[in-house]
Design an enzyme around this catalytic site. Structure first.
Site, PDB file in Angstrom:
ATOM      1  N   LYS A  85     -68.873  -9.342 -62.047  1.00 46.14           N
ATOM      2  CA  LYS A  85     -68.233  -9.668 -60.766  1.00 46.14           C
ATOM      3  C   LYS A  85     -66.781  -9.993 -61.023  1.00 46.14           C
ATOM      4  CE  LYS A  85     -68.313 -10.528 -56.319  1.00 46.14           C
ATOM      5  NZ  LYS A  85     -67.193  -9.545 -56.212  1.00 46.14           N
ATOM      6  N   LYS A 109     -65.375 -18.492 -65.049  1.00 41.77           N
ATOM      7  CA  LYS A 109     -65.303 -19.041 -63.690  1.00 41.77           C
ATOM      8  C   LYS A 109     -66.674 -18.999 -63.004  1.00 41.77           C
ATOM      9  CE  LYS A 109     -61.848 -17.233 -61.497  1.00 41.77           C
ATOM     10  NZ  LYS A 109     -60.927 -16.457 -60.621  1.00 41.77           N
ATOM     11  N   LYS A 121     -63.624  -7.244 -64.447  1.00 40.36           N
ATOM     12  CA  LYS A 121     -62.348  -7.082 -63.751  1.00 40.36           C
ATOM     13  C   LYS A 121     -61.915  -5.633 -63.869  1.00 40.36           C
ATOM     14  CE  LYS A 121     -59.167  -9.891 -61.829  1.00 40.36           C
ATOM     15  NZ  LYS A 121     -59.367 -11.262 -61.300  1.00 40.36           N
ATOM     16  N   THR A 205     -59.935 -18.247 -51.345  1.00 39.46           N
ATOM     17  CA  THR A 205     -59.334 -18.702 -52.604  1.00 39.46           C
ATOM     18  C   THR A 205     -58.347 -19.841 -52.328  1.00 39.46           C
ATOM     19  OG1 THR A 205     -59.546 -16.428 -53.368  1.00 39.46           O
ATOM     20  CG2 THR A 205     -58.296 -17.918 -54.773  1.00 39.46           C
ATOM     21  N   ASN A 236     -51.952 -14.105 -50.373  1.00 41.22           N
ATOM     22  CA  ASN A 236     -53.201 -14.597 -49.805  1.00 41.22           C
ATOM     23  C   ASN A 236     -53.551 -16.002 -50.279  1.00 41.22           C
ATOM     24  OD1 ASN A 236     -55.654 -14.434 -48.516  1.00 41.22           O
ATOM     25  ND2 ASN A 236     -56.656 -13.519 -50.286  1.00 41.22           N
ATOM     26  N   SER A 364     -67.209 -14.531 -52.078  1.00 43.49           N
ATOM     27  CA  SER A 364     -67.703 -13.190 -52.426  1.00 43.49           C
ATOM     28  C   SER A 364     -69.214 -13.245 -52.674  1.00 43.49           C
ATOM     29  CB  SER A 364     -67.031 -12.675 -53.696  1.00 43.49           C
ATOM     30  OG  SER A 364     -65.799 -12.065 -53.412  1.00 43.49           O
TER      31      SER A 364
HETATM   32  N1  GLU Z   1     -60.076 -11.682 -57.598  1.00 48.62           N
HETATM   33  C1  GLU Z   1     -60.682 -12.953 -57.352  1.00 48.62           C
HETATM   34  C2  GLU Z   1     -60.672 -13.810 -58.596  1.00 48.62           C
HETATM   35  O1  GLU Z   1     -59.877 -13.629 -59.481  1.00 48.62           O
HETATM   36  C3  GLU Z   1     -62.054 -12.833 -56.706  1.00 48.62           C
HETATM   37  C4  GLU Z   1     -63.031 -11.976 -57.439  1.00 48.62           C
HETATM   38  C5  GLU Z   1     -64.309 -11.733 -56.659  1.00 48.62           C
HETATM   39  O2  GLU Z   1     -64.410 -12.142 -55.501  1.00 48.62           O
HETATM   40  O3  GLU Z   1     -65.194 -11.080 -57.234  1.00 48.62           O
HETATM   41  O4  GLU Z   1     -61.423 -14.748 -58.703  1.00 48.62           O
END
Ligand code: GLU
Length: 431
Positions: A85, A109, A121, A205, A236, A364
């Site tokens: 994820k 995380k 990622k 976020t 954002n 998410s």
């Molecule tokens: N891009 C966001 C992060 O760095 C969210 C990633 C997601 O929702 O999977 O945490």
């Protein structure tokens, strides 16, 4: 089972040891936490090697008829606790070692806030501002098709990140669904509401950053209302966090984005600034503030500093100048380990990215659950669940920090690495 896992403790051969960038920082963070992992430490090399890294060529026809090629990546760092994820970013500096670090930070995380996901990622090495919407659609669709080999609702679920948004996710969802021959909403999160997106995801976020900042303020006996705030990045994450501080009566005195830095000692009216950036390339030129140099941004005295742009912003070059009480990392990896040490010595309370910016991936997760059950929650319910989860995550990491006498970052890594490696160990090595 007592035998040791044999590891070489060397870098993967595809990395340049002299140019590790963010991955080098991540490795240092893992080294710092290893002494706290007890017997699970024998699995730690697992965390230093991504499970799967895919590099794809993304050829597209531009509007002028020429063909351009872009480099695309999807890295699945770890899937011990669940599917991969993490977001997809479009940026001209994206490279494999950066995507690896960002994927690894997603593993940490997701485990630190206890979401049932691994970490992944993606990214495309492209300056998105230079291309039309139609060109970006073709880039996104071709990239999605190429990484379609490894993504899926139960395999790896992309989401927005730097320079990508709900429209990007709609194209990804559609491309994946067309290739699969079935509408598959759960393959990405951060989608438009019309496609199974979740209420509250866009702001999540920034809202999480604000919740983490409020928890940290409680620890220090500080009030948020009336406090001074510095925000780097007005997208954002930074924009939402700034607005929530402003609405709570804090003064956002200095803001920096890719166009420059603006300052107003009485506090910038964030609602006016949000309206302003709708019709301008960035914050520069906003009439109710003064322009100052980008270097001076760091020296403004504040109670809260929120880096919400890119990684490696707080380094040995500027850490000495920083005069803040609480640093809340909205971006991923904004503080280098050396700068982290300097700030800690100065008594700055640092809320690490893996906790403070976890609000996005948390909502998410809610979106993914809602898509699977085809049952959608109210925005109020989502925000309440988000706040509870963020507060609980902050508190349990803070307890571990106190117990071991370590920073919140090391504590978050202890919690996360323990969860990941426990799962790794109990699953066992295959074959
Ligand atoms: N891009 C966001 C992060 O760095 C969210 C990633 C997601 O929702 O999977 O945490």
């Amino acid at each position: 089972m007592t035998s040791e896992i044999t590891t070489s403790h060397s870098l993967p051969s595809y990395l340049n040891p002299n140019d590790l960038g963010a991955w080098g920082i991540y490795l240092q963070q893992i080294d710092r936490v290893t002494p706290y992992l007890g017997s699970l430490g024998r699995w730690v090399e697992t965390l230093k090697r991504p499970k799967r890294s895919l590099i794809v060529d993304v050829p597209v026809e531009l509007d002028n008829g020429t063909i351009a090629h872009f480099e695309g990546y999807r890295v699945q760092h770890n899937t011990s606790r669940g599917p991969g994820k993490g977001g997809v970013r479009f940026h001209q500096d994206v490279c494999l070692s950066e995507v690896m670090a960002l994927a690894a930070w997603m593993s940490i995380k997701n485990a630190a806030v206890n979401l049932p996901f691994g970490g992944a990622k993606g990214g495309i090495r492209i300056d998105a501002r230079k291309y039309s919407k139609k060109e970006l659609e073709r880039v996104t669709r071709r990239y999605t098709s190429e990484i379609g080999l490894i993504i899926g609702p139960t395999k790896d679920i992309p989401a927005p990140d730097v320079n990508t948004n709900s429209q990007t996710m709609a194209w990804m969802m559609d491309t994946y669904s067309m290739n699969e021959g079935a509408t598959s909403t759960g393959v990405v999160t951060g989608k438009p509401i019309a496609l199974g997106g979740s209420l509250g995801r866009i702001e999540a976020t920034g809202r999480g950053v604000f919740v983490a900042a409020c928890e940290a303020a409680k620890d220090l006996g500080l009030g948020v209302s009336g406090s001074r705030v510095a925000v780097q990045g007005f997208g954002n994450v930074g924009g939402t966090a700034a607005r929530l501080f402003h609405e709570t009566g804090a003064k956002v005195v200095v803001i920096q984005d890719h166009t420059g830095t603006i300052f107003n000692e009485n506090g910038i009216n964030i609602h006016d600034l949000l309206n302003y950036v709708e019709d301008h390339p960035g914050i520069m030129g906003f009439p109710e503030a003064t322009a100052i140099s980008n270097e001076d941004f760091w020296a403004v005295a504040t109670e809260f500093l929120i880096p919400a742009a890119l990684e490696n912003q707080i380094t040995i070059k500027n850490a000495d100048q920083i005069k803040t009480k609480i640093l809340v990392e909205g971006a991923n990896g904004p503080t280098t380990p050396e700068a982290d040490d300097i700030l800690t010595q100065k008594g700055v309370h640092i809320v690490p990215d893996v906790i403070s910016n976890a609000g996005g991936v948390t909502v998410s997760y809610f979106e993914w659950v809602q898509d699977f059950s085809s049952f959608f929650w109210s925005e109020e319910e989502i925000n309440q669940r988000l706040e509870r989860l963020m507060r609980d995550a902050y508190r349990s990491v803070s307890d571990v920090a106190k117990h071991h006498g370590v920073s919140l970052r090391t504590a978050a890594f202890i919690v996360a690495c323990t969860r990941i490696l426990e799962a790794r160990e109990v699953r066992g090595l295959y074959p």
